[in-house]
Each structure stands twice: as structure tokens, then as C-alpha cells.
Design an enzyme around this catalytic site. Structure first.
Site, PDB file in Angstrom:
ATOM      1  N   GLU A  81       5.743   3.662  -9.457  1.00 46.89           N
ATOM      2  CA  GLU A  81       4.302   3.911  -9.690  1.00 46.89           C
ATOM      3  C   GLU A  81       3.821   3.170 -10.942  1.00 46.89           C
ATOM      4  OE1 GLU A  81       2.641   5.330  -7.400  1.00 46.89           O
ATOM      5  OE2 GLU A  81       4.047   6.635  -6.332  1.00 46.89           O
ATOM      6  N   CYS A  90      -4.701  -1.008   8.465  1.00 43.31           N
ATOM      7  CA  CYS A  90      -4.765  -2.466   8.567  1.00 43.31           C
ATOM      8  C   CYS A  90      -6.137  -2.936   8.080  1.00 43.31           C
ATOM      9  CB  CYS A  90      -4.523  -2.912  10.012  1.00 43.31           C
ATOM     10  SG  CYS A  90      -5.877  -2.467  11.110  1.00 43.31           S
ATOM     11  N   GLN A 143       1.704   0.976 -11.391  1.00 41.20           N
ATOM     12  CA  GLN A 143       0.253   0.708 -11.507  1.00 41.20           C
ATOM     13  C   GLN A 143      -0.428   1.656 -12.480  1.00 41.20           C
ATOM     14  OE1 GLN A 143       1.620   2.030  -8.700  1.00 41.20           O
ATOM     15  NE2 GLN A 143       0.549   3.964  -8.354  1.00 41.20           N
ATOM     16  N   PRO A 161       0.820  -1.217   0.000  1.00 39.92           N
ATOM     17  CA  PRO A 161       0.000   0.000   0.000  1.00 39.92           C
ATOM     18  C   PRO A 161       0.855   1.269   0.000  1.00 39.92           C
ATOM     19  CG  PRO A 161       0.175  -0.854   2.215  1.00 39.92           C
ATOM     20  CD  PRO A 161       0.892  -1.841   1.332  1.00 39.92           C
ATOM     21  N   MET A 162       0.191   2.404  -0.076  1.00 39.84           N
ATOM     22  CA  MET A 162       0.920   3.670   0.045  1.00 39.84           C
ATOM     23  C   MET A 162       1.627   3.721   1.404  1.00 39.84           C
ATOM     24  SD  MET A 162      -1.405   6.687  -1.644  1.00 39.84           S
ATOM     25  CE  MET A 162      -0.249   8.008  -1.282  1.00 39.84           C
ATOM     26  N   PHE A 163       2.775   4.337   1.429  1.00 43.38           N
ATOM     27  CA  PHE A 163       3.611   4.551   2.622  1.00 43.38           C
ATOM     28  C   PHE A 163       4.302   3.272   3.100  1.00 43.38           C
ATOM     29  CE2 PHE A 163       0.092   7.641   2.950  1.00 43.38           C
ATOM     30  CZ  PHE A 163       0.818   8.827   2.864  1.00 43.38           C
ATOM     31  N   SER A 164       4.278   2.199   2.298  1.00 36.52           N
ATOM     32  CA  SER A 164       4.906   0.955   2.750  1.00 36.52           C
ATOM     33  C   SER A 164       6.407   0.921   2.460  1.00 36.52           C
ATOM     34  CB  SER A 164       4.211  -0.253   2.116  1.00 36.52           C
ATOM     35  OG  SER A 164       4.330  -0.223   0.712  1.00 36.52           O
ATOM     36  N   GLY A 165       6.921   1.935   1.791  1.00 40.68           N
ATOM     37  CA  GLY A 165       8.362   1.968   1.534  1.00 40.68           C
ATOM     38  C   GLY A 165       8.761   1.406   0.184  1.00 40.68           C
ATOM     39  N   HIS A 179      -9.187  -1.661  10.140  1.00 43.42           N
ATOM     40  CA  HIS A 179      -9.524  -0.230  10.115  1.00 43.42           C
ATOM     41  C   HIS A 179      -9.690   0.325   8.709  1.00 43.42           C
ATOM     42  CE1 HIS A 179      -7.865  -0.437  14.346  1.00 43.42           C
ATOM     43  NE2 HIS A 179      -9.087   0.018  14.478  1.00 43.42           N
TER      44      HIS A 179
HETATM   45  P1  ADP Z   1       5.601   4.174  -0.893  1.00 40.63           P
HETATM   46  O1  ADP Z   1       6.455   4.383  -2.132  1.00 40.63           O
HETATM   47  O2  ADP Z   1       5.277   2.734  -0.634  1.00 40.63           O
HETATM   48  O3  ADP Z   1       4.368   5.046  -0.885  1.00 40.63           O
HETATM   49  P2  ADP Z   1       7.754   5.580   0.422  1.00 40.63           P
HETATM   50  O4  ADP Z   1       8.999   4.784   0.145  1.00 40.63           O
HETATM   51  O5  ADP Z   1       7.544   6.804  -0.398  1.00 40.63           O
HETATM   52  O6  ADP Z   1       6.478   4.617   0.384  1.00 40.63           O
HETATM   53  O7  ADP Z   1       7.733   6.074   1.920  1.00 40.63           O
HETATM   54  C1  ADP Z   1       7.994   5.236   3.027  1.00 40.63           C
HETATM   55  C2  ADP Z   1       8.220   6.170   4.222  1.00 40.63           C
HETATM   56  O8  ADP Z   1       6.990   6.840   4.526  1.00 40.63           O
HETATM   57  C3  ADP Z   1       8.582   5.499   5.518  1.00 40.63           C
HETATM   58  O9  ADP Z   1       9.964   5.222   5.617  1.00 40.63           O
HETATM   59  C4  ADP Z   1       8.181   6.547   6.546  1.00 40.63           C
HETATM   60  O10 ADP Z   1       9.208   7.516   6.682  1.00 40.63           O
HETATM   61  C5  ADP Z   1       7.022   7.272   5.883  1.00 40.63           C
HETATM   62  N1  ADP Z   1       5.687   6.970   6.409  1.00 40.63           N
HETATM   63  C6  ADP Z   1       4.684   7.867   6.522  1.00 40.63           C
HETATM   64  N2  ADP Z   1       3.548   7.284   6.952  1.00 40.63           N
HETATM   65  C7  ADP Z   1       3.811   5.971   7.117  1.00 40.63           C
HETATM   66  C8  ADP Z   1       3.030   4.833   7.518  1.00 40.63           C
HETATM   67  N3  ADP Z   1       1.748   4.927   7.843  1.00 40.63           N
HETATM   68  N4  ADP Z   1       3.631   3.630   7.552  1.00 40.63           N
HETATM   69  C9  ADP Z   1       4.946   3.530   7.237  1.00 40.63           C
HETATM   70  N5  ADP Z   1       5.736   4.560   6.852  1.00 40.63           N
HETATM   71  C10 ADP Z   1       5.185   5.777   6.787  1.00 40.63           C
HETATM   72 MG    MG Z   2       6.202   5.465  -3.845  1.00 43.61          MG
END
Ligand code: ADP
Ligand code: MG
Length: 191
Positions: free
Chosen positions: A81, A169, A83, A5-9, A172
């Protein structure tokens, strides 16, 4: 294939792998769809402000046109990105693999309604290796596999400024918002 998902790194992990390839003196070309110009036109970026040079392209054909003239000089191809690209990215990936290239792609596995997103399921199926990351649920802190859209837009693609989406999760995650923008507590039975 790096997904979650978004924000997963995902972008962090993609950037980490591309930087390691460059340390190994492999030549890298990186692309992203130009729908995602949130931070940079000439780079991919993570929410934690890591960046890597990248070209923004509109379609898979544009990606091909930008890549093939320099293909002899490129060993590793990154796409973020993914997708947002059409299924043509799947065929192009197979073609590039057969030409001996290493391809590292990152993209959302599911949409904000938890449906498989664009070409990502197919890319996961044919990949040599799949890394499925989780984020942190913004409600309870558990591992988050979903991208929750905040507010009521039903457009598939609303490219996110901060505050439009958050990681949730399974417990939620509420995919359908009520008309007043508040979230339903139950999943619709039709799903
Ligand atoms: P993605 O490309 O999957 O959207 P990014 O690599 O851009 O994710 O960003 C991951 C970073 O986002 C984490 O290392 C952390 O600093 C930050 N972050 C912000 N919100 C969250 C969250 N809910 N869970 C995990 N990391 C988060
Ligand atoms: Mg990203």
C-alpha cells in the site's frame, strides 16, 4: 515495483516474492502504512487471505526509524500500500538501493478517479523492474485496469471494506458518481 488496480493481486505477488526471499535465507523486513488496518496490525494481507508479517508505520520517517536499527540484519525490504506514503518514500528507496538492499513495493497506480496515485508514478519510473497487474472486471470479466468506487464519497482515501470498490475495465469504469450515487455513463468532457 508491483502495481495495478485493487484486486489485481499486488499483495499476493508481494507476499510471494518475500516468501521466496526467505526460502533463499535472505532476511526480510516488511512495512505498511497504518491507514490500512483492515485485516491485521502486524501483517500485510491479500484479498485471498495470504499474509506476511509486517510493521504498520504512520509516516516514511517512522518507517526509517523502525528499519535503520535493524538494517544490518535485513537484505530485502517489502512495502505494501505504498501509495499512502509521501514522496519521501522515493528518496528513502534510492538510499536503500545504494546501501545494497532489495526493495519490493506494491501499490495502486491510480486513484478512483484514475489519477496517478501519490509516489507510485515516481517509484515506477526509478524501479529496476515494474510489474503492472490487471484484475478482472466485475461487469464483463475482461482485464480490469481501474478501481471503481461504488457510492458517492469524493474523499481520496476511503479505506475499503468489501463492497466499496470493485475492479473495472476501461469500458465499464465511470469515475464520477451522480449525487444519488448512481453512476454516470459518460466521462465528463473536462477530463
Ligand atoms: P491487491 O493487493 O491488488 O488489491 P490481492 O493480492 O489482495 O490484490 O488480492 C488478489 C485476489 O483477489 C485474487 O487472487 C482473487 O482471489 C481476489 N479477487 C477478488 N475480486 C477480484 C477481481 N475482480 N479480479 C481479480 N481477483 C479478484
Ligand atoms: Mg493489496
Amino acid at each position: 515495483m508491483i502495481t495495478g488496480p485493487m484486486f489485481s493481486g499486488k499483495s499476493e505477488e508481494l507476499i510471494r516474492r518475500l516468501k521466496r526471499a526467505r526460502i533463499a535465507r535472505q532476511r526480510v523486513a516488511c512495512f505498511k502504512p497504518d491507514i490500512d488496518l483492515r485485516y491485521h496490525r502486524t501483517a500485510i494481507a491479500s484479498h485471498s487471505s495470504l499474509t506476511h508479517d509486517a510493521s504498520a508505520v504512520t509516516t516514511v520517517e517512522d518507517l526509517r526509524a523502525a528499519l535503520f536499527p535493524q538494517l544490518d540484519q535485513v537484505e530485502v525490504i517489502g512495502v505494501d500500500e505504498v501509495q499512502f506514503f509521501s514522496d519521501a518514500i522515493v528518496t528513502l528507496s534510492v538510499e536503500l538501493v545504494h546501501l545494497g538492499k532489495r526493495i519490493v513495493m506494491a501499490g495502486l497506480d491510480t486513484t478512483f478517479t484514475a489519477e496517478p496515485f501519490g509516489p507510485v508514478p515516481d517509484l515506477m519510473a526509478i524501479a529496476d523492474e515494474v510489474t503492472k497487474l490487471s484484475a478482472v472486471c466485475m461487469v464483463c470479466g475482461a482485464p480490469a485496469i481501474h478501481t471503481q468506487r461504488l457510492g458517492q464519497s469524493q474523499e481520496l482515501v476511503v479505506v475499503g471494506a468489501a463492497g466499496l470498490y470493485e475492479a473495472r475495465c476501461r469500458a465499464h469504469f465511470h469515475p464520477w458518481a451522480d449525487e444519488d450515487g448512481s453512476e454516470q455513463l459518460e466521462l465528463p468532457s473536462a477530463r
